[in-house]
Design a protein around this motif. Structure first.
Motif, PDB file in Angstrom:
ATOM      1  N   ILE A  38       0.830  -1.202   0.000  1.00 40.06           N
ATOM      2  CA  ILE A  38       0.000   0.000   0.000  1.00 40.06           C
ATOM      3  C   ILE A  38       0.865   1.253   0.000  1.00 40.06           C
ATOM      4  O   ILE A  38       1.864   1.327   0.708  1.00 40.06           O
ATOM      5  N   THR A  39       0.478   2.215  -0.812  1.00 41.16           N
ATOM      6  CA  THR A  39       1.002   3.565  -0.682  1.00 41.16           C
ATOM      7  C   THR A  39      -0.174   4.520  -0.788  1.00 41.16           C
ATOM      8  O   THR A  39      -1.297   4.109  -1.116  1.00 41.16           O
ATOM      9  N   THR A  40       0.055   5.775  -0.483  1.00 36.05           N
ATOM     10  CA  THR A  40      -1.038   6.746  -0.515  1.00 36.05           C
ATOM     11  C   THR A  40      -0.674   7.927  -1.393  1.00 36.05           C
ATOM     12  O   THR A  40       0.499   8.197  -1.654  1.00 36.05           O
ATOM     13  N   THR A  41      -1.693   8.631  -1.826  1.00 36.44           N
ATOM     14  CA  THR A  41      -1.495   9.832  -2.627  1.00 36.44           C
ATOM     15  C   THR A  41      -2.387  10.939  -2.099  1.00 36.44           C
ATOM     16  O   THR A  41      -3.398  10.668  -1.441  1.00 36.44           O
ATOM     17  N   PHE A  42      -2.008  12.181  -2.347  1.00 36.87           N
ATOM     18  CA  PHE A  42      -2.810  13.317  -1.916  1.00 36.87           C
ATOM     19  C   PHE A  42      -3.995  13.506  -2.860  1.00 36.87           C
ATOM     20  O   PHE A  42      -3.865  13.355  -4.084  1.00 36.87           O
ATOM     21  N   VAL A  43      -5.123  13.854  -2.286  1.00 37.00           N
ATOM     22  CA  VAL A  43      -6.298  14.200  -3.078  1.00 37.00           C
ATOM     23  C   VAL A  43      -6.783  15.565  -2.608  1.00 37.00           C
ATOM     24  O   VAL A  43      -6.476  15.997  -1.502  1.00 37.00           O
ATOM     25  N   PRO A  44      -7.524  16.293  -3.436  1.00 34.38           N
ATOM     26  CA  PRO A  44      -7.977  17.632  -3.044  1.00 34.38           C
ATOM     27  C   PRO A  44      -8.695  17.623  -1.698  1.00 34.38           C
ATOM     28  O   PRO A  44      -9.594  16.812  -1.451  1.00 34.38           O
ATOM     29  N   GLY A  45      -8.267  18.522  -0.818  1.00 34.04           N
ATOM     30  CA  GLY A  45      -8.898  18.646   0.489  1.00 34.04           C
ATOM     31  C   GLY A  45      -8.350  17.720   1.552  1.00 34.04           C
ATOM     32  O   GLY A  45      -8.709  17.832   2.726  1.00 34.04           O
ATOM     33  N   ALA A  46      -7.452  16.781   1.182  1.00 32.49           N
ATOM     34  CA  ALA A  46      -6.928  15.829   2.149  1.00 32.49           C
ATOM     35  C   ALA A  46      -5.787  16.440   2.942  1.00 32.49           C
ATOM     36  O   ALA A  46      -5.050  17.291   2.447  1.00 32.49           O
ATOM     37  N   TYR A  47      -5.621  15.991   4.205  1.00 35.67           N
ATOM     38  CA  TYR A  47      -4.495  16.357   5.066  1.00 35.67           C
ATOM     39  C   TYR A  47      -4.413  17.858   5.313  1.00 35.67           C
ATOM     40  O   TYR A  47      -3.353  18.382   5.654  1.00 35.67           O
ATOM     41  N   GLY A  48      -5.503  18.602   5.080  1.00 29.48           N
ATOM     42  CA  GLY A  48      -5.482  20.033   5.326  1.00 29.48           C
ATOM     43  C   GLY A  48      -4.898  20.859   4.194  1.00 29.48           C
ATOM     44  O   GLY A  48      -4.672  22.061   4.343  1.00 29.48           O
ATOM     45  N   PHE A  49      -4.632  20.225   3.031  1.00 33.03           N
ATOM     46  CA  PHE A  49      -4.083  20.992   1.912  1.00 33.03           C
ATOM     47  C   PHE A  49      -5.156  21.926   1.351  1.00 33.03           C
ATOM     48  O   PHE A  49      -6.348  21.580   1.319  1.00 33.03           O
ATOM     49  N   PRO A  50      -4.758  23.100   0.900  1.00 33.93           N
ATOM     50  CA  PRO A  50      -5.734  24.026   0.313  1.00 33.93           C
ATOM     51  C   PRO A  50      -6.396  23.400  -0.911  1.00 33.93           C
ATOM     52  O   PRO A  50      -5.745  22.710  -1.706  1.00 33.93           O
ATOM     53  N   VAL A  51      -7.678  23.658  -1.058  1.00 36.65           N
ATOM     54  CA  VAL A  51      -8.402  23.075  -2.194  1.00 36.65           C
ATOM     55  C   VAL A  51      -8.036  23.777  -3.495  1.00 36.65           C
ATOM     56  O   VAL A  51      -8.371  23.293  -4.571  1.00 36.65           O
ATOM     57  N   GLY A  52      -7.346  24.915  -3.403  1.00 35.88           N
ATOM     58  CA  GLY A  52      -7.032  25.677  -4.595  1.00 35.88           C
ATOM     59  C   GLY A  52      -5.796  25.210  -5.343  1.00 35.88           C
ATOM     60  O   GLY A  52      -5.405  25.835  -6.334  1.00 35.88           O
ATOM     61  N   LEU A  53      -5.153  24.154  -4.902  1.00 35.65           N
ATOM     62  CA  LEU A  53      -3.963  23.665  -5.603  1.00 35.65           C
ATOM     63  C   LEU A  53      -4.346  23.207  -7.011  1.00 35.65           C
ATOM     64  O   LEU A  53      -5.426  22.652  -7.226  1.00 35.65           O
ATOM     65  N   PRO A  54      -3.460  23.402  -7.982  1.00 36.68           N
ATOM     66  CA  PRO A  54      -3.791  23.036  -9.360  1.00 36.68           C
ATOM     67  C   PRO A  54      -3.926  21.524  -9.516  1.00 36.68           C
ATOM     68  O   PRO A  54      -3.263  20.756  -8.813  1.00 36.68           O
ATOM     69  N   PRO A  55      -4.764  21.072 -10.433  1.00 33.57           N
ATOM     70  CA  PRO A  55      -4.945  19.636 -10.661  1.00 33.57           C
ATOM     71  C   PRO A  55      -3.636  18.926 -10.992  1.00 33.57           C
ATOM     72  O   PRO A  55      -3.475  17.745 -10.677  1.00 33.57           O
ATOM     73  N   SER A  56      -2.706  19.653 -11.620  1.00 35.99           N
ATOM     74  CA  SER A  56      -1.435  19.023 -11.999  1.00 35.99           C
ATOM     75  C   SER A  56      -0.674  18.530 -10.778  1.00 35.99           C
ATOM     76  O   SER A  56       0.050  17.530 -10.856  1.00 35.99           O
ATOM     77  N   PHE A  57      -0.828  19.215  -9.627  1.00 33.44           N
ATOM     78  CA  PHE A  57      -0.155  18.785  -8.400  1.00 33.44           C
ATOM     79  C   PHE A  57      -0.605  17.378  -8.030  1.00 33.44           C
ATOM     80  O   PHE A  57       0.217  16.500  -7.736  1.00 33.44           O
ATOM     81  N   PHE A  58      -1.902  17.156  -8.034  1.00 32.64           N
ATOM     82  CA  PHE A  58      -2.437  15.863  -7.632  1.00 32.64           C
ATOM     83  C   PHE A  58      -2.163  14.789  -8.685  1.00 32.64           C
ATOM     84  O   PHE A  58      -1.966  13.614  -8.354  1.00 32.64           O
TER      85      PHE A  58
END
Length: 294
Positions: A38-58
């Motif tokens: 198992i590994t994990t990845t960031f998704v919009p709104g997860a772990y307190g990250f701002p929702v405004g991050l660009p889709p390319s980040f995710f």
């Protein structure tokens, strides 16, 4: 069925995590069990990250996570050449500890590396190994990355801590099983003092009293091991009785061991504590794999 319950291992791509994957692969092969990585990845709104991050980040995070899984699956296969190990990979979107604890409900063991690789993981997610060891529903193996060392090349005995309480019975049982699977000696360590008493007995203490205590504690240890020894007659057992704090004696024996097995709580633990002081101390002070059995 119990035979289908997997060994679950988490990876963040770090050397410590890849050593954990290799160790988990060998454990799965020894038990003829499937391996889930198992590994994990960031998704919009997860772990307190701002929702405004660009889709390319995710998108980049997901791509890197898939690469981590591919490297881990390759490391797992390389760890058990010639064995047709069943390997499954999972890309999770919860916190690493949350994913592993949830998977532990249906696993026979969860394996984690002791160190996280990135500053984001360390600051925002904390210690995954501690969280999983505390809250998992199955045994947890904590693997410290050893530079320039193949974790599966470690030799020596399996060491188990035995405090004489019912809390360590599952740990003793699993330690015998591990020693049998690995065709190695089992060293059963019983530390009968929870405080350091050496200074109290310096300068003329009566040695007769000490000898009697050691004799009684050795008999107590033998009683705890008897039933397990009958079940695993081919496992050679060596007993060690010490007047010391449990963590001290176990650390000393673990220096030349390939695996250290302890219960999650000992005889002095409060029922509300999920992880005792001895197991918690050993998580940060031994180099060999540490298996914590609830």
């Amino acid at each position: 069925m119990a035979a289908d319950r997997p060994i679950v291992v988490g990876t963040d791509g770090s050397p410590s995590a890849l050593q954990a994957v290799s160790w988990a692969a060998k454990e799965a092969a020894l038990r003829n069990a499937p391996l889930t990585v198992i590994t994990t990845t960031f998704v919009p709104g997860a772990y307190g990250f701002p929702v405004g991050l660009p889709p390319s980040f995710f998108e980049e995070e997901e791509l890197e996570a898939k690469k981590r899984l591919a490297r881990a699956a390759e490391a797992a296969a390389d760890a058990v050449p010639g064995h047709s190990l069943e390997i499954h990979t999972v890309l999770g979107t919860e916190t690493p500890a949350g994913e592993l604890v949830e998977r532990s409900k249906a696993a026979r063991m969860v394996v984690v590396g002791a160190n996280r690789q990135g500053i984001i993981e360390r600051v925002l997610l904390g210690s995954v190994s501690s969280a999983v060891a505390t809250h998992a529903h199955c045994p947890v193996a904590v693997i410290h990355g050893l530079p320039d060392t193949d974790i599966n090349a470690l030799a020596g005995p399996v060491v188990v801590g035995v405090d004489g309480s019912a809390h360590t019975e599952p740990a003793v049982s699993m330690a015998f099983e591990e020693a049998a699977l690995r065709h190695t000696e089992l060293v059963a360590v019983h530390a009968w003092s929870d405080v350091d008493l050496h200074l109290a007995f310096e300068g003329g203490a009566d040695p007769t009293w000490m000898q009697e205590v050691v004799k009684n504690e050795t008999a107590r240890l033998s009683e705890r091991l008897a039933g397990h020894a009958e079940k695993y007659p081919d496992v050679k057992v060596r007993t060690v009785v010490v007047m010391d704090q449990p963590a001290h004696g176990l650390r000393e024996e673990a220096e030349n061991a390939q695996l250290l097995v302890v219960g999650s709580r000992g005889r002095g633990g409060f029922t509300s504590l999920l992880l005792g002081s001895t197991s918690r101390a050993l998580m940060h002070s031994v180099n060999c794999p540490l298996l914590i059995v609830r």
